[in-house]
Scaffold this active site. Structure first.
Site, short mmCIF file in Angstrom:
data_model
loop_
_atom_site.label_atom_id
_atom_site.label_comp_id
_atom_site.label_asym_id
_atom_site.label_seq_id
_atom_site.Cartn_x
_atom_site.Cartn_y
_atom_site.Cartn_z
N ASP A 254 0.87 -1.18 0.00
CA ASP A 254 0.00 0.00 0.00
C ASP A 254 0.90 1.23 0.00
O ASP A 254 1.31 1.73 1.04
CB ASP A 254 -0.89 -0.02 1.24
CG ASP A 254 -1.73 1.25 1.38
OD1 ASP A 254 -1.69 2.10 0.46
OD2 ASP A 254 -2.42 1.39 2.40
N ASP B 213 -20.56 63.07 -56.51
CA ASP B 213 -20.80 62.22 -57.67
C ASP B 213 -19.50 62.10 -58.47
O ASP B 213 -18.51 62.79 -58.20
CB ASP B 213 -21.91 62.86 -58.52
CG ASP B 213 -22.50 61.90 -59.56
OD1 ASP B 213 -22.15 60.70 -59.53
OD2 ASP B 213 -23.29 62.37 -60.39
N HIS C 219 -11.65 10.38 -9.51
CA HIS C 219 -11.69 10.02 -8.09
C HIS C 219 -10.61 10.81 -7.35
O HIS C 219 -9.50 10.96 -7.85
CB HIS C 219 -11.44 8.52 -7.93
CG HIS C 219 -11.33 8.06 -6.50
ND1 HIS C 219 -12.34 8.24 -5.59
CD2 HIS C 219 -10.33 7.41 -5.85
CE1 HIS C 219 -11.96 7.72 -4.41
NE2 HIS C 219 -10.75 7.21 -4.55
N ASP D 154 -16.67 5.79 -1.69
CA ASP D 154 -15.52 5.27 -0.94
C ASP D 154 -16.01 4.93 0.47
O ASP D 154 -17.21 4.93 0.77
CB ASP D 154 -14.41 6.32 -0.95
CG ASP D 154 -13.02 5.71 -0.81
OD1 ASP D 154 -12.85 4.80 0.00
OD2 ASP D 154 -12.10 6.17 -1.52
N GLU E 104 -15.44 57.97 -58.98
CA GLU E 104 -14.88 56.61 -59.09
C GLU E 104 -13.35 56.58 -59.20
O GLU E 104 -12.79 55.54 -58.82
CB GLU E 104 -15.51 55.89 -60.28
CG GLU E 104 -16.95 55.53 -60.11
CD GLU E 104 -17.89 56.75 -60.13
OE1 GLU E 104 -18.89 56.74 -59.39
OE2 GLU E 104 -17.60 57.70 -60.88
N ASP F 13 -27.02 55.48 -61.59
CA ASP F 13 -27.83 55.94 -62.72
C ASP F 13 -28.59 54.77 -63.33
O ASP F 13 -28.22 54.22 -64.37
CB ASP F 13 -26.93 56.61 -63.76
CG ASP F 13 -26.21 57.82 -63.17
OD1 ASP F 13 -26.67 58.33 -62.14
OD2 ASP F 13 -25.18 58.22 -63.74
N ASP G 7 -3.40 5.23 -5.76
CA ASP G 7 -3.57 6.56 -5.16
C ASP G 7 -2.54 7.52 -5.70
O ASP G 7 -1.56 7.88 -5.03
CB ASP G 7 -3.48 6.45 -3.64
CG ASP G 7 -4.56 5.56 -3.06
OD1 ASP G 7 -5.56 5.33 -3.75
OD2 ASP G 7 -4.39 5.09 -1.93
N ASP H 225 -10.26 -2.73 -2.18
CA ASP H 225 -9.11 -1.87 -1.96
C ASP H 225 -8.29 -2.43 -0.80
O ASP H 225 -8.71 -3.36 -0.10
CB ASP H 225 -9.61 -0.45 -1.66
CG ASP H 225 -8.53 0.60 -1.73
OD1 ASP H 225 -7.41 0.29 -2.19
OD2 ASP H 225 -8.81 1.75 -1.33
#
Length: 1810
Positions: free
Chosen positions: A247, A1377, A645, A371, A1380, A1483, A587, A488
């Protein structure tokens, strides 16, 4: 000399001396060796220093730091060195055994071995041992060494049985036994490679110390455990690994952990041949690894019992091992679901909260685990009836939600009574049955201490104990209905060393040699080694405790869940434990390194035969972090055993704890959904593990052993052979350097094929991503996921087919009921094999004996890697009739075929076939040039020529499909974007496109915002022109990964940029297409489109709002060109919006101002071609059309806020001859009562069309303007940019322009580039009968164009405007006008420019007059402009910005001049220009087909950010006619910019020019407009403040109704007012779509009772269909002659209730003319809300109050319902009144009259009725 004779005494003394000497020698020997000398032997030989193979030294003093004295005592070689890890004391050749004799057996041999006389290591050496060999299978060899004189402990394995069969005839191996000294070799026959060779060290065989060393065939070794190995491949640098169950939480050292696993696998070479070694021994041991490689076993008991497995692959070796120790258990299906657990939820209430919040978060979640905190005082088989009161009912709730419940059971049983003082019955029953582990006396239980306090320990090796355990589990299940067991602490663990009575001093508790275990005490944290169990002494069986407990628990489960599989999870394991239970990795700690190590541990347990394995997700010990837990949840979703967990005392870490919409929750849900989708595949892998011993979580090595890179790969892993999982394992990382094995790979989430193969790549894996890749050649079964496996199992199945390069794939599928035991053994299952070749899928059912399963069906099939388009799919069942299947789509971006709506029920076989074609739609034009393409030109260019039919519009010359013009040399992904370098692919640069290619490019992607990104391609080495238009973008990206709506990937081979919408996975930009070019004067890029629904690009006349993708090319280049089909006109807007199939929308801006064209093709795709600059794209992700538009406007600037009067009706004409004509018109309009706010004059008012002048016929115009302005009217004048330079009289505009250097010039000179436009020469008689072209030569003056980019020009322009306003005539707005810029000559007055390459570029876009040069009717392209920063640019680059550059100076000058808001109307526009002005659509013509095009134009300019738009009502060119003009007045009344305007020499078309009926109609329709002006004005404010559309396509509000995607003959004003005009002659009805909402007829207030459908509306000539949307409140005002008067009339409200009697609306109000009222808080804002029968107002802002303008008169409530209204209450300024009201039940209209109550909107009110 005579011989001396000894006396008797002397002889006696001599004999005695000899005897004593012999005895002394014997004693010396005995004392020295502690054993009898069986054979004579000399001293061992040590190698010379020059001949000392250091790495082959076998340590002679393994238990301590060596000393020379000890070394000499052991008869070993002493040679210290600088490195203490290398043995200083090592064996000589005087140790070991010799073979005395050999005898053949039926399956091997027996050999008797005698010990070579040598000093001992640890005493009690066994002089004679027996070697037994067994050739058990062709690939499995066993040898064991035992004591023939005394039976020694052997592992009582429950699956491995004694082998008595004869040897197979054919073996893969040879075995050689060397006699003196003894050693054994295992040799692979096929190549004579020695796999296992014990000759490297001596055999040591004593009572409590066994040692054997072996040299291996290769140093790539995997396995042995359980430890926290940092790497999957063992480090051989003198490493010791102790094995003894303990363990102990995993750490980074060599601690022995929970399991006892002695198997390892070794790969031999790149052929894949491998072998495995297994020592069947359960005693404490250590395994020592050293270079060479050599493995040394040091064992303290039992026997040496080795199994050696030979395989052709690593996977085969593992299968052979598992066949020996027991194949893995077949899990229940639910075992594969996600589990949640925590040590110490503290209470049931807290546990319920955890369960509920994860349910609410939609986390797929099968099992809740508790648990020991659920227990009473941590006692097994109890639950806490206080903290967990109601636990059985909670478990029932889990079951009701189809979830499972698993409890923990520890082995240690408390000896104390229950909390209430009653007997602890489980303990009592155990006592009665004598089931405990006993002390060394064998009679009394050994007492230890664990969680409940003092405890005893069940002896699970005892059959009586097994019965007791089974019974206790069964009894408790009746109390608590659990579904599985988690066992466990079964190493076995105790909190006291040995026992409460300590351990005796004997050779079991304190053996002569202790392996390098933790604490170096065998009984540390466990039982005394002399404790007694049924199987033997704890010394021998300690490591079997968990194994035996698993077997006992399996028996319990069989009792509790008869014929069901259930679930057993164990911490402690032994070889073969996987046959009975599953395992988690113990663990662990919440750390990044432990997350990384978990992969190695998982792979090791795959070798050990425990495939259902995983680590505690997010970590058990310690507080996790959000990032760590998020990354671990991603990884843990692909652990075979997936459980989150953690430990007591630390923060919660279940996914939902981090927030319901957190990044962690979203990514967890996403990947768990993928897990659940793949569960059929995972379950099939477990079937194969159970039946064949195959691995589930599989090392990359097992599949790609031929590649040595795979031998060390342990940061990624596979599911089976087919799914590669690459997690992020480093903190802060958003990419992973991953090795991609040698196979075809597809991104699982997108299905896109990856270009990587057998290489290391940096995979971008941002915060919510883990790498998932499917391997080509495999077929994966899937299932639609749900939140539990039980629910998922009811859902449809599917297949994902990942094709290999040759178009093949294979797979299989196992299915049973998921829980019954032995379904495989009993044949109760369904099994399928799948195979694909030649576009044919065979779905073959090979076994079907699970009837319930046949209700399920395969319903979807996804095929990845189909390079060509699929147009046909056929299906057949069981080789039956083939039928066509039509429900499929082919995604060309990702090369995916998706077949849906299948019904392939399980139990039957099917065939699916598809075709692959290279359709015309995939051809990308390789010869878009102005001259006609021919085959010769095409081939010369390097492209493909293929003739097409006459009906086809596809290109005949197209790019090869693999056109890799640029190579991606590097890519960098970051949190803020992507950068890549491109290099011209000279090896494949066989295609010669116009102009010279740029060699090195840089790609930059910036994630500016969550919904907006920029991607830019430019010359990495040389600065090129970039558009000098400011955009509102963050200085640094502010997006966050978790909130971004998109993902971006740089594609390679060929290069492309791919952008994907995250929410749907839809690719919305994919430029990985043929033809990418970045040449000096030719840049081309193509992209696939997500659908055929594309809107935008302008300014070009379009025949529908949606673009026609049938091979249409649209040129963009600003030009004085009246609208016409495919004629590039005034503005330049390279922006489009696209709808995606799911209904989402996005917008794309190309910030480039060079001449370009865009080709649409039915792929769907589009191709940009531009002649300069760079590629600078901006994308807006919406997701709705309106939101995408707002996002675009936020970047380019929200539209200008017009003054209130600018929403009034306006009149103009080019051709007023004098002031009196205008006066006459004005008088007639006022007399007719037609609302009318603005009067214009066109250039006629000027002297000879010169700006800032007034002609002789208009001398009275200023006075007239003053008069009408005094009557509430406004006046707008026109200004053209061209300034005459031929004046004989002073003309300040020109002379001051020269002084201020404002005119456009030739580069590097002071010479003006002269042109000709409207201004006439002075002193020339004008002939109006000649054409304009003739007039150019006859009378037009030279003109100069102001360079509005210059700072000085803005000041000059402002001065001229101010002077004109102050000195000549007042005005309220400016109309600019011809900007462009337009010229009546080509380039200059000579019609010749100076730079051919610029005016006739190598590629000429598809423009009007395409071959006549870019300078056609404008300036020369080489003329120079000076930007505000002083830099020079060519007109070639900024031509399309000219009108844009004029707008802001004009807007600023107007406001500076008038001090009012005013309005600017510009003909030429560019993105961002809408901030400063509006636009009319040019136009146009007095033709019916120009009427509907005006709606298209308005909607397009709404997208472009110029919402103040409209067309010339009734048409500019040609004579209008009565019906057309009437219908156009109806439509024009709802243009934002509502102006009637036409050309000279045509008939008048103003409303009073026709007849009184026409005038009445015009008055009526304009009264409606004026009534609605508060609503319209509010909508203009909304888009000024937030962006968006006013003239709104229906799809912007109803995008989820696909019919709206095609509608362009109806439109909305904002969200609530729908206009359905008549657009065709002779019609008295009109077809219209009614979206899915409640709609009211504006004229009657009645609910029309239609929704979600096309309908026919009546449409008499003088009426237009108008509808108000339910749920909205429209503020209105009584109309008047103009807005000056109407603003003082009563306000009113139209309240249109929705189905729920709810509605809302708002009003924005200011003085209508002050500058920046919103920005300066000089406005009033109010919100209205209807809730059932209560109408309220809420003041939002009170920065402007004018009570005269805010009086509220009538309120009309539409759709009130059938219940009569009898009482209306008004609550206003704390007063309650009863206003007059009327309820029309038939029409459901409530009318409330507030005129007598002095209600003004600046105070809140509440009106209710009943």
């Amino acid at each position: 000399m005579a011989k001396k004779k000894f006396s008797g005494l002397e002889i006696s003394l001599i004999v005695l001396f000899i005897i004593v000497t012999v005895i002394a020698i014997a004693l010396v020997v005995v004392l020295a060796t502690n054993t009898s000398a069986v054979e004579s032997s000399g001293l061992g030989r040590c190698p010379t220093e020059n001949n000392d193979p250091v790495n082959e030294r076998i340590n002679c003093i393994p238990e301590q730091f060596p000393t020379q004295a000890t070394c000499e005592q052991r008869g070993c070689c002493w040679r210290p060195g600088n490195d203490s890890v290398v043995p200083w004391c090592f064996f000589a050749d005087n140790h070991g055994y010799n073979v005395q004799s050999q005898t053949a057996t039926i399956n091997g041999l027996e050999a008797r071995l005698n010990r070579i006389s040598a000093p001992t290591l640890f005493g009690n050496d066994i002089n004679r041992v027996l070697l037994t060999t067994q050739n058990q299978t062709p690939n499995r060899f066993r040898f064991k060494i035992t004591d023939p004189a005394n039976r020694r402990y052997e592992v009582p394995h429950q699956f491995i049985k004694e082998f008595n069969a004869p040897a197979p005839a054919e073996l893969l191996y040879d075995v050689q036994v060397t006699e003196n000294p003894f050693s054994i070799k295992v040799i692979r026959k096929s190549n004579n490679k020695i796999l296992f060779d014990t000759s490297v060290g001596p055999l040591v065989y004593s009572d409590q110390y066994l040692q054997i060393s072996t040299k291996l065939a290769n140093d790539y070794i995997y396995g042995i455990g359980e430890h926290a190995h940092k790497r999957f491949r063992h480090d051989l640098y003198w490493k010791t690994w102790p094995i003894f169950t303990r363990d102990q939480l995993p750490t980074g050292n060599n601690n022995n952990l929970y399991g006892h696993q002695t198997f390892f696998m070794c790969i031999e070479d790149t052929s894949g041949k491998s072998f495995g070694v297994f020592l069947l021994n359960s005693n404490a041991m250590e395994i020592f690894l050293q270079p060479t490689p050599i493995v040394t076993y040091r064992v303290i008991g039992g026997i040496l019992d080795f199994y050696i497995f030979l395989g052709d692959t690593p996977e085969q070796v593992v299968q052979q091992y598992q066949e020996l120790v027991g194949l893995p258990t077949m899990p229940a299906y639910w075992n594969l679901g996600f589990q949640l657990s925590r040590w110490n939820y503290e209470s049931l209430d807290a546990l319920k909260q955890v369960v509920q919040r994860n349910r609410e978060a939609g986390i797929p979640y099968d099992t809740q685990v508790t648990d020991i905190d659920y227990m009473e005082d941590k006692k097994d088989f109890t639950y806490d009836r206080v903290a967990f009161n109601g636990l059985p009912e909670f478990v029932q709730d889990l079951h009701d939600h189809e979830q499972k419940y698993v409890i923990i059971l520890d082995p240690a049983i408390s000896i104390d009574r229950r909390a209430d003082g009653s007997a602890y019955e489980s303990y009592e029953r155990g006592n009665a049955q004598h089931v405990w582990v006993n002390n060394s006396n064998g009679n009394s239980p050994i007492i230890g201490e664990v969680w409940p306090g003092l405890t005893v320990y069940p002896d699970f090796t005892n059959p009586s104990c097994v019965d007791w355990w089974v019974n206790e589990c069964s009894i408790f299940h009746q109390e608590l209905n659990y579904d599985g067991l988690w066992i466990d602490m079964n190493e076995v663990s105790s909190f006291v060393h040995g026992s409460t009575e300590q351990c005796a001093e004997n050779n079991l508790n304190y053996p002569p040699f202790i392996p390098d275990i933790l604490d170096k005490i065998l009984y540390s944290k466990t039982l005394c080694m002399d404790a007694v169990q049924y199987w033997g002494k704890q010394y021998d069986v300690h490591s079997l405790y968990g194994y035996s407990m698993s077997i006992a628990t399996e028996k319990a489960v069989e009792r509790v869940f008869p014929n069901k599989r259930s679930f057993i999870l164990t911490r402690s394991t032994f070889a073969g434990s996987g046959h009975h239970a599953t395992h988690w990795l113990g663990d662990n700690t919440a750390s990044w390194e432990q997350m990384e190590w978990s992969i190695t541990a998982m792979l090791e347990f795959s070798l050990f035969g425990m495939p259902l394995v995983g680590a505690d997700i997010c970590g058990f010990d310690g507080d996790t972090t959000e990032e760590l837990c998020r990354r671990w949840m991603q990884l843990g979703a692909f652990y075979p055993f997936s459980r989150n967990h953690n430990s007591d005392g630390y923060m919660h870490q279940d996914p939902a704890y981090f927030g319901q919409n957190s990044l962690l929750v979203n990514t967890s849900r996403h990947y768990l959904n993928i897990r659940y989708t793949l569960l059929p595949f995972l379950y099939t892998l477990f079937y194969k593990a159970h039946v064949y011993g195959e691995t589930v979580a599989r090392p990359v090595l097992h599949e790609f052993y031929e590649d040595t890179n795979s031998w060390v790969e342990d940061l990624e892993f596979l599911w089976g052979p087919a799914l590669l999982i690459t997690p992020v394992l480093r903190q802060g990382a958003d990419s992973v350097s991953a090795y991609i094995p040698d196979a075809t790979w597809y991104d699982y989430e997108t299905g896109a094929k990856r270009p990587w193969r057998k290489q290391r790549v940096d995979i971008p894996l941002p915060a919510d991503k883990i790498g998932l890749h499917l391997r080509g050649g495999y077929i994966i079964p899937t299932q639609e996921p749900s939140v539990t496996t039980t629910a998922s199992r009811r859902n449809p199945l599917g297949l994902i087919i990942a094709l290999e390069e040759d178009g093949t794939a294979k797979g299989d599928f196992f299915w049973d009921d998921g829980e019954t035991k032995n379904t495989i053994e009993n044949g109760n299952y369904i099994f399928y094999t799948f195979s694909v070749s030649n576009n044919n899928l065979e779905i073959t059912c090979t076994h079907s004996s699970y009837q319930e399963g046949t209700a399920l069906a395969f319903e979807t099939i996804k095929v990845l890697g189909l390079t060509d388009t699929v147009t046909e799919v056929t299906v057949a069942e069981n080789n039956g009739q083939t039928s066509s299947h039509y429900n499929f789509t082919y995604d060309a971006s990702n090369q995916i075929l998706l077949i849906t709506d299948l019904q392939f029920n399980l139990g039957r076989s099917f065939r699916v076939q598809w075709n692959q074609v290279f359709p015309e739609s995939e051809k990308f034009n390789c010869y878009p040039d102005a001259d006609e393409a021919t085959e010769a030109k095409c081939v010369q260019r390097g492209c493909i020529w293929e003739s097409v039919s006459l009906a086809s519009r596809a290109p005949e010359c197209y790019f090869p499909r693999q056109s890799d013009s640029y190579l991606v040399t590097s890519t960098w992904y970051s949190s803020t974007g992507v950068t890549a370098d491109l290099q011209l692919n000279t090896a494949k640069a066989r295609i010669s496109l116009p102009s010279e290619p740029i060699s090195n490019l840089r790609v930059e992607v910036k994630y500016h915002k969550n919904e907006m990104l920029q991607f830019k391609i430019y010359d990495a080495q040389n600065k090129r022109y970039e558009v000098p238009v400011p955009l509102n973008i963050p200085t640094t990206p502010i997006s966050t990964y978790e909130n971004r709506l998109y993902d971006v990937e740089i594609k390679e081979n060929p290069f492309g940029i791919q952008i994907r919408r995250r929410s749907t996975g839809r690719v919305i930009w994919d430029s990985r297409l043929p033809g990418f070019a970045f040449n000096d004067q030719f840049i081309q890029i193509s992209t696939r489109l997500p659908s055929e629904y594309v809107y935008g690009f302008g300014e070009v006349e379009h025949t529908a709002f949606k673009r026609d993708l049938n091979w249409n090319t649209w040129g963009m280049f600003t030009r004085d060109q009246p609208p016409g089909y495919k004629l590039n006109s005034y503005g330049f807007h390279p922006y489009y919006m696209a709808l995606e199939e799911e209904g989402n929308a996005h917008g794309v801006l190309l910030l480039n101002s060079n001449a370009m064209d865009v080709t649409f093709q039915p792929t769907p795709a589009l191709t940009y071609r531009t002649v300069g600059g760079i590629l600078d794209f901006y994308m807006f992700l919406g997701p709705t059309p309106e939101i995408a538009t707002r996002q675009y406007h936020e970047v380019i600037g929200q539209p200008v806020m017009p003054p209130y009067w600018a929403l009034g009706f306006q009149l103009c004409r080019y051709g007023y001859r004098n002031t009196s004509q205008i006066e006459e018109l004005y008088e007639e309009m006022v007399s007719a009562g037609i609302p009318y706010d603005v009067q214009y004059t066109d250039i006629n008012y000027m002297e000879r069309q010169l700006d800032f002048t007034i002609g002789e016929n208009f001398r009275e115009l200023p006075q007239f303007v003053d008069r009408i302005r005094g009557e509430g009217m406004k006046y707008i004048i026109i200004l053209d940019p061209a300034i005459s330079g031929n004046e004989t009289q002073p003309y300040p505009a020109f002379t001051r322009g020269i002084e201020n250097d404002v005119f456009v010039k030739w580069p590097n000179t002071d010479d003006i580039c002269w042109a000709k436009v409207w201004p006439d020469l002075p002193n020339v008689t004008i002939d109006e009968t000649i054409t304009e072209d003739e007039a150019v030569n006859a009378s037009r003056a030279h003109v100069a164009f102001p360079d509005f980019f210059r700072n000085s020009t803005a000041e000059w322009w402002a001065r001229e405007i101010i002077d004109f306003y102050n000195n000549q005539m007042k005005f309220d707005g400016l109309w600019i006008d011809m900007n462009e810029p337009s010229s009546f000559v080509h380039g200059t007055t000579t019609n010749e420019c100076r730079n051919t390459e610029l005016n006739y570029p190598p590629y000429f876009p598809d423009l009007t007059k395409r071959t006549q040069g870019l300078h056609f009717r404008t300036m020369c392209m080489e003329t120079e402009h000076i930007l505000s920063d002083g830099s020079s640019v060519l007109h070639y680059d900024v031509h399309n910005l000219y009108g844009w550059s004029q707008m802001k100076p004009t807007y600023d000058a107007m406001q500076r001049t008038t001090g009012k808001r005013g309005i600017v109307i510009s003909r030429s526009t560019y993105p961002t220009g809408g901030r400063w002005g509006g636009h009319w659509l040019g136009d146009n013509y007095a033709q019916w087909n120009n009427l509907d095009k005006s709606i298209i134009g308005m909607m397009e300019f709404s997208l472009f950010g110029i919402s103040y738009t409209g067309a010339d009502i009734c048409g500019f060119f040609n004579n209008s006619e009565y019906e057309l003009c009437a219908r156009w007045m109806q439509v024009g009344a709802f243009y934002p910019y509502s102006r009637n305007h036409n050309i000279q020499f045509t008939r008048r078309q103003d409303p009073v020019s026709w007849n009184s009926t026409f005038a009445d109609m015009s008055r009526d329709i304009l009264n409606i407009r004026y009534t609605l002006l508060p609503y319209f004005y509010t909508q203009m404010h909304e888009i000024h403040a937030h962006g968006g559309t006013v003239i709104r396509p229906l799809m912007h509000e109803f995008f989820d109704e696909k019919p709206t995607w095609d509608i362009f003959k109806q439109f909305l004003w904002g969200p609530a007012f729908m206009v359905t005009p008549v657009l065709d002659p002779g019609m008295d009805s009109v077809q219209g779509y009614v979206p899915n909402a409640r709609w009211f007829n504006y004229h009657t207030g009645q609910d029309i009772g239609l929704r979600g459908q096309m309908t026919t509306f009546a449409a008499p000539l003088y009426e237009i269909n108008l509808h108000v949307r339910g749920g909205y409140i429209l503020p209105c005002q009584e109309p008047a002659q103009n807005t000056f008067y109407s603003r003082n009339n009563y306000m009113k409200l139209i309240v249109a209730a929705d189905d729920n009697q709810m509605a809302e609306g708002s009003l924005f109000w200011d003085d209508g003319d002050t500058i920046d009222t919103y920005e300066r808080n000089l406005y009033f804002s109010i919100r209205f809300n209807l809730n059932q029968n209560t109408l309220t107002s809420t003041i939002l802002n009170s920065g402007y109050i004018n009570k005269n303008e805010m009086r509220l008169g009538y309120i009309y409530v539409w759709g009130q319902g059938n219940n009569a209204v009898t009482t209306v209450n008004l609550r206003y300024i704390e007063n309650i009144a009863l206003p007059a009201s009327d309820f029309n039940k038939a029409n459901q209209i409530l009318t409330i009259d507030l005129r007598n109550h002095n209600v003004t909107l600046d105070e809140p009110f509440e009106i209710s009725w009943s």
